[in-house]
Design a protein around this motif. Structure first.
Motif, short mmCIF file in Angstrom:
data_model
loop_
_atom_site.label_atom_id
_atom_site.label_comp_id
_atom_site.label_asym_id
_atom_site.label_seq_id
_atom_site.Cartn_x
_atom_site.Cartn_y
_atom_site.Cartn_z
N LYS A 108 0.88 -1.05 -0.04
CA LYS A 108 0.02 0.04 0.01
C LYS A 108 0.89 1.18 -0.01
O LYS A 108 1.86 1.28 0.66
N PHE A 110 -1.57 1.01 -3.25
CA PHE A 110 -1.62 0.44 -4.27
C PHE A 110 -2.16 0.95 -5.63
O PHE A 110 -3.30 1.64 -5.54
N ASN A 111 -2.21 0.39 -6.64
CA ASN A 111 -3.10 0.84 -7.92
C ASN A 111 -4.01 -0.24 -8.17
O ASN A 111 -3.52 -1.40 -8.41
N ASP A 113 -5.47 -1.43 -10.82
CA ASP A 113 -5.55 -2.34 -11.73
C ASP A 113 -4.30 -3.19 -11.54
O ASP A 113 -4.13 -4.61 -12.11
N GLU A 114 -3.21 -2.95 -10.91
CA GLU A 114 -2.10 -3.77 -10.27
C GLU A 114 -2.84 -4.94 -9.62
O GLU A 114 -2.37 -6.09 -9.69
#
Length: 233
Positions: A108, A110-111, A113-114
């Protein structure tokens, strides 16, 4: 993502921050996952008594316990469960502790999408139905990998591997004695892109060495600055 002939994969999200849990649940549902949420270890264990998630996304710091301990318990209950840890800290001891039995971790902040991409990658590695039962075992010296059951033996002795350890070892076996660059391992085993600084490969290589070298001569070679491969036979 779908499993079991087309049914959506189910993800258990264990996160005590409601805003983060909501974002994760909305994003995962948008990407066609079934989602269950829990804010505590107790709630998560109760949910898994009634349901069978395909993956668990676990915060490490929970109000009534440690996400790593929860992950160990979930893995005992369901060995094929994919485990991905969320952590606000990237201290090596915490990360290595989680990866000792889990499949991946995300730091964290975080993205989203990742997170989705990592879950897809982990589920591709851990779903047994992705393996064709008619494939013959992979062998390299005294090492044998059963492609139908995701099991490994060295010198006739079973080697207990996590799904990610198996995927890494399988990729090395498929490349024979060739040295595989670290970046290639990240792409093909973890589906990472542009993460050459990640230490996840080194961590998993150390786990494999610990398990394999107890049963025979050292098997995995390191070419410093290049990558890893199997010793000549």
């Amino acid at each position: 993502m779908t499993v079991n002939g087309g049914s959506p994969a189910t993800v258990l999200v264990v996160e005590d921050e409601p805003s983060i849990a909501d974002v994760l649940a909305i994003a995962l549902r948008y990407h066609h996952f079934e989602v269950m949420t829990a804010g505590t270890v107790r709630q998560a264990l109760a949910l898994t008594e009634r349901t069978r998630p395909d993956a668990a996304l676990l915060d490490i710091m929970l109000p009534d316990g440690d996400g790593r301990s929860l992950g160990r318990e979930l893995r005992v209950r369901r060995p094929e469960l994919a485990l991905v840890f969320l952590t606000a800290r990237d201290a090596p001891a915490e990360v290595v502790g989680a990866l000792g039995f889990g499949d991946d971790y995300i730091t964290k902040p975080f993205n989203i999408d990742e997170v989705v991409a990592r879950l897809h990658a982990v589920l591709r590695r851990t779903r047994p139905q992705d393996v064709l039962p008619q494939r013959p075992p992979l062998t390299y010296g005294d090492l044998e990998l059963d492609e139908a059951t995701y099991t490994a033996h060295r010198a006739g002795t079973a080697v207990q591997l996590t799904p990610t350890e198996y995927a890494l070892l399988r990729f090395l076996v498929r490349n024979g004695g060739r040295i595989v660059p670290k970046e290639q391992l990240l792409r093909h085993v973890w589906q990472y892109e542009h993460t050459a600084e990640s230490t996840v490969v080194e961590t998993y290589i150390s786990y494999l060495r610990r398990k394999l070298d107890a049963l025979g001569p050292p098997l995995i070679m390191t070419r410093r600055g290049v990558g890893y491969g199997l010793a000549a036979i």
